[in-house]
Design a protein around this motif. Structure first.
Motif, short mmCIF file in Angstrom:
data_model
loop_
_atom_site.label_atom_id
_atom_site.label_comp_id
_atom_site.label_asym_id
_atom_site.label_seq_id
_atom_site.Cartn_x
_atom_site.Cartn_y
_atom_site.Cartn_z
N LYS A 24 0.86 -1.18 0.00
CA LYS A 24 0.00 0.00 0.00
C LYS A 24 0.90 1.23 0.00
N GLY A 25 0.68 2.09 -0.94
CA GLY A 25 1.45 3.32 -1.00
C GLY A 25 0.71 4.42 -0.26
N GLU A 26 1.30 5.58 -0.24
CA GLU A 26 0.67 6.72 0.41
C GLU A 26 -0.32 7.40 -0.54
N ASN A 27 -0.45 6.88 -1.75
CA ASN A 27 -1.34 7.46 -2.75
C ASN A 27 -2.79 7.15 -2.43
N ALA A 28 -3.66 7.85 -3.12
CA ALA A 28 -5.10 7.61 -2.99
C ALA A 28 -5.41 6.21 -3.52
N PRO A 29 -6.47 5.59 -3.02
CA PRO A 29 -6.83 4.25 -3.51
C PRO A 29 -7.12 4.26 -5.01
N ASN A 30 -6.66 3.18 -5.70
CA ASN A 30 -6.97 3.06 -7.12
C ASN A 30 -8.42 2.59 -7.28
N SER A 31 -8.86 2.41 -8.51
CA SER A 31 -10.28 2.08 -8.74
C SER A 31 -10.67 0.74 -8.11
N HIS A 32 -9.77 -0.24 -8.11
CA HIS A 32 -10.09 -1.53 -7.48
C HIS A 32 -10.19 -1.38 -5.97
N GLU A 33 -9.28 -0.62 -5.39
CA GLU A 33 -9.32 -0.39 -3.95
C GLU A 33 -10.56 0.41 -3.55
N GLN A 34 -10.95 1.36 -4.39
CA GLN A 34 -12.18 2.11 -4.13
C GLN A 34 -13.40 1.19 -4.17
N LEU A 35 -13.40 0.25 -5.12
CA LEU A 35 -14.51 -0.70 -5.22
C LEU A 35 -14.55 -1.61 -3.99
N ALA A 36 -13.38 -2.04 -3.52
CA ALA A 36 -13.33 -2.88 -2.32
C ALA A 36 -13.85 -2.11 -1.10
N LEU A 37 -13.45 -0.85 -0.97
CA LEU A 37 -13.96 -0.03 0.13
C LEU A 37 -15.47 0.17 0.02
N SER A 38 -15.94 0.32 -1.21
CA SER A 38 -17.37 0.46 -1.44
C SER A 38 -18.11 -0.82 -1.03
N TYR A 39 -17.51 -1.97 -1.30
CA TYR A 39 -18.11 -3.26 -0.91
C TYR A 39 -18.33 -3.29 0.60
N VAL A 40 -17.35 -2.84 1.35
CA VAL A 40 -17.50 -2.82 2.81
C VAL A 40 -18.51 -1.77 3.25
N ASN A 41 -18.33 -0.55 2.76
CA ASN A 41 -19.18 0.55 3.23
C ASN A 41 -20.62 0.46 2.73
N ASP A 42 -20.80 0.02 1.49
CA ASP A 42 -22.13 0.03 0.88
C ASP A 42 -22.83 -1.32 0.85
N PHE A 43 -22.11 -2.39 1.22
CA PHE A 43 -22.76 -3.70 1.30
C PHE A 43 -22.62 -4.28 2.71
N LEU A 44 -21.40 -4.54 3.15
CA LEU A 44 -21.22 -5.18 4.46
C LEU A 44 -21.72 -4.32 5.61
N ASN A 45 -21.54 -3.02 5.52
CA ASN A 45 -21.96 -2.12 6.61
C ASN A 45 -23.39 -1.60 6.44
N GLU A 46 -24.02 -1.91 5.34
CA GLU A 46 -25.37 -1.41 5.03
C GLU A 46 -26.42 -2.22 5.79
N THR A 47 -27.38 -1.53 6.39
CA THR A 47 -28.45 -2.20 7.13
C THR A 47 -29.71 -2.40 6.28
N SER A 48 -29.86 -1.61 5.24
CA SER A 48 -31.05 -1.71 4.39
C SER A 48 -30.90 -2.85 3.38
#
Length: 149
Positions: A24-48
């Motif tokens: 992991k670099g100090e750079n912003a997440p690439n598109s795949h990393e953004q998608l992985a973060l979205s999976y956690v935030n918008d699916f795993l952490n989603e209650t609806s």
């Protein structure tokens, strides 16, 4: 059918065993990393349930969407919401042949909870975690974790 879905998940795991690692670099997440973060935030952490269902339709690879439905052939049932607080990208690995063939992103959160998200052709396939106790996660997390080292 159940065996074919398990076989597909294990085949994907086998493909990733040929992957090379990248820190992991100090750079912003690439598109795949953004998608992985979205999976956690918008699916795993989603209650609806509706929002999670919409996420699957839009962001999960069509060949893996059945893992998220009530009629999944997986012994543990469909992949469920399992909160992971404050996820951060730890490392990513890319398939040696082509980045689009398979990417794994290792995310770490609070309380030593971790998930490795598999991405195929720009869509989520599934996530393997170290905290749910599901058979799919137990079979995939540790072998994938070793590939990052």
């Amino acid at each position: 059918m159940r065996k074919s879905m398990v076989a597909a998940a294990l085949l994907l795991l086998a493909l990733l065993t040929a992957a090379c690692g990248g820190d992991k670099g100090e750079n912003a997440p690439n598109s795949h990393e953004q998608l992985a973060l979205s999976y956690v935030n918008d699916f795993l952490n989603e209650t609806s349930e509706e929002a999670r269902s919409a996420y699957v339709k839009e962001h999960v690879h069509p060949e893996y969407q059945q893992l998220y439905s009530a009629d999944t052939p997986m012994p543990d049932g469909p992949i469920q919401a399992l909160p992971l607080s404050n996820p951060e990208v730890y490392k990513s690995i890319t398939d040696v042949q082509s980045e689009e063939n398979g990417v794994a992103v290792w995310l770490k959160g609070e309380d030593n909870k971790e998930v490795i998200v598999l991405i195929i052709e720009g869509k989520v396939a599934t996530g393997f975690d170290n905290y749910s106790g599901s058979m799919l996660s137990m079979a995939g997390f540790e072998p994938l974790q070793r590939e990052f080292e």
